[in-house]
Enzyme design. Structure first.
Site, PDB file in Angstrom:
ATOM      1  N   TYR A 146       0.815  -1.218   0.000  1.00 10.37           N
ATOM      2  CA  TYR A 146       0.000   0.000   0.000  1.00 10.37           C
ATOM      3  C   TYR A 146       0.844   1.263   0.000  1.00 10.37           C
ATOM      4  O   TYR A 146       0.405   2.309  -0.468  1.00 10.37           O
ATOM      5  CB  TYR A 146      -0.918   0.021   1.229  1.00 10.37           C
ATOM      6  N   LYS A 195       3.596 -15.384   3.205  1.00 12.99           N
ATOM      7  CA  LYS A 195       3.851 -16.156   1.983  1.00 12.99           C
ATOM      8  C   LYS A 195       5.360 -16.390   1.936  1.00 12.99           C
ATOM      9  O   LYS A 195       6.065 -15.992   0.994  1.00 12.99           O
ATOM     10  CB  LYS A 195       3.331 -15.367   0.759  1.00 12.99           C
ATOM     11  N   ASP A 227      -2.397 -18.529   1.267  1.00 14.78           N
ATOM     12  CA  ASP A 227      -3.363 -19.268   0.442  1.00 14.78           C
ATOM     13  C   ASP A 227      -4.055 -20.355   1.278  1.00 14.78           C
ATOM     14  O   ASP A 227      -5.265 -20.557   1.187  1.00 14.78           O
ATOM     15  CB  ASP A 227      -2.719 -19.848  -0.825  1.00 14.78           C
ATOM     16  N   ASP A 251      -6.153  -7.152   4.195  1.00 12.21           N
ATOM     17  CA  ASP A 251      -7.275  -6.550   3.466  1.00 12.21           C
ATOM     18  C   ASP A 251      -8.154  -7.662   2.898  1.00 12.21           C
ATOM     19  O   ASP A 251      -9.377  -7.653   3.058  1.00 12.21           O
ATOM     20  CB  ASP A 251      -6.731  -5.666   2.332  1.00 12.21           C
ATOM     21  N   ASP A 255     -12.030  -9.328   4.523  1.00 14.94           N
ATOM     22  CA  ASP A 255     -13.293  -9.393   3.780  1.00 14.94           C
ATOM     23  C   ASP A 255     -13.835 -10.820   3.777  1.00 14.94           C
ATOM     24  O   ASP A 255     -15.035 -11.047   3.941  1.00 14.94           O
ATOM     25  CB  ASP A 255     -13.109  -8.934   2.319  1.00 14.94           C
TER      26      ASP A 255
END
Ligand code: IPM
Ligand code: MG
Length: 366
Positions: A146, A195, A227, A251, A255
């Site tokens: 970001y 990751k 993942d 982020d 959700d």
């Protein structure tokens, strides 16, 4: 107690849901003897329309001078709104990112909790839901992709875009500490998500989190690849207590976690820095498609106000009262449209209400 609250009503459903949170806060104020003073702060599309930029320096100054900021939502329809024809740094979301950075709000807390009463809204199978789940996504909020350098340019005749993902050990350490501190007050489990099988930033993340973990011997701690985490959230959400992760992964996973609870309209969030200051906002967006219709769910914003009382003002009893009032209203069968039973399910004892009515019902039960 006298509390000075900056209020960012924002765009879309923002002003409607913020009005209900203020209604509930004012009820808390009169019942428990506090005074909540509100100062409006322009941010997002409404600020672009009024000033040409999504966040002015004066707006940042007003936020800095507040004890806490309560926010609705910002932004519009990215396909149709003229705001999205502007340069990226002039779009509504740029205002929010600038504010997060300016106030050093590095710790984003997003609780995802399944209300018993809303189990029917949960898209998972009953055997997966079991007796429910309750997790806290701890998202790093001022680093990573970001805020890294980015550019789009032609390289050897081919348009090429670059975004940079940078974390230093200090940025990782401070969010990790927050995550473990919060786990100590919950079920004492941290799942650090990265990751590390691909990214250097994740390998550093893992190393630093591992080191922080040694200071919290009581906390059960594990690593999980992002993942796999996305999969585990729908396969077995009960396993999670605190999910600790970097900005972009947080982020996306927040959700996902919110939808697993049934509705994003239920989820609050807090963005904190090293002081008592915080920015409190619902996890959901501005929902321009339903703006102005009086049907948006104000509960996430009302619960964000409760988080504000708890984290910025140490008013735990008052925060508990708001949370209990929300539960009570759900128990009595009141629902906004997003959390109504699915077609085919029983609607016995269920009453559909609009935004303002939901706010009234909760305020009355505080
Ligand atoms: C969120 C939102 C923001 C983010 C957008 C509006 C920039 O999706 O708070 O999750 O990506 O952080
Ligand atoms: Mg998001």
């Amino acid at each position: 107690m006298d509390c000075n609250i900056g209020v960012i009503s924002g765009d879309g459903i923002g002003p409607e849901i913020v009005a209900e949170a203020k209604k509930v806060l004012d009820r808390v104020g009169s019942k428990y003897g506090h005074k909540f003073n509100y100062t409006e702060i322009l941010m997002g599309g409404c600020s672009i329309d009024a000033t040409g930029v999504p966040l002015t320096d004066e707006a940042i100054e007003t936020a800095l001078n507040s004890d806490a900021v309560l926010m609705g939502s910002i932004g519009g329809n990215t396909a149709t709104s003229p705001w999205y024809k502007l340069a990226p740094e002039l779009r509504p979301e740029a205002g929010l990112l600038k504010l997060r950075k300016a106030l050093n709000l590095f710790a984003n807390l997003r609780p995802a909790y399944l209300y018993e009463e809303l189990a029917a809204a949960c898209p998972l199978r009953a055997d997966i839901i079991g007796d429910g789940f309750d997790m806290m996504i701890m998202r790093e909020l001022t680093g990573g992709l970001y805020f890294g350098a980015r550019e789009t340019k032609e390289v050897d005749g081919v348009m090429t875009a670059t975004d940079t993902l940078t974390y230093n050990e200090e940025e990782i350490r401070r969010i990790a500490k927050r995550g473990f501190d919060i786990a100590m007050k919950r079920r004492k489990k941290v799942t650090s998500v990265d990751k590390a099988n691909v990214l250097d930033s994740s390998r550093l993340w893992r190393m630093v989190v591992e080191e922080v973990a040694t200071d919290y011997p009581e906390v059960k701690y594990e690593h999980m690849l992002v993942d796999n985490c996305a999969m585990q959230l729908v396969k077995d959400p009960k396993q999670f207590d605190v999910i600790l992760t970097e900005n972009m992964f947080g982020d996306i996973l927040s959700d996902e976690a919110s939808m697993v609870t049934g509705s994003i309209g239920m989820l609050s969030s807090a963005s904190l820095n090293d002081t008592k200051f915080g920015l409190y906002e619902p996890s959901g967006g501005s929902a321009p498609d339903i703006a102005g219709k009086g049907i948006a769910n104000p509960i996430a914003t009302i619960l964000s106000a409760a988080m504000m009382l708890r984290y910025s003002f140490d008013l735990d009893k008052e925060a508990d009262a708001i949370e209990a009032a929300v539960k009570q209203v759900l128990k009595e069968g009141y629902r906004t449209i997003d959390i109504m039973p699915q077609p085919g399910e029983s609607i016995e004892g269920i009453t559909q209400v609009g935004t303002a009515q939901m706010g009234d019902l909760i305020a009355e039960r505080v």
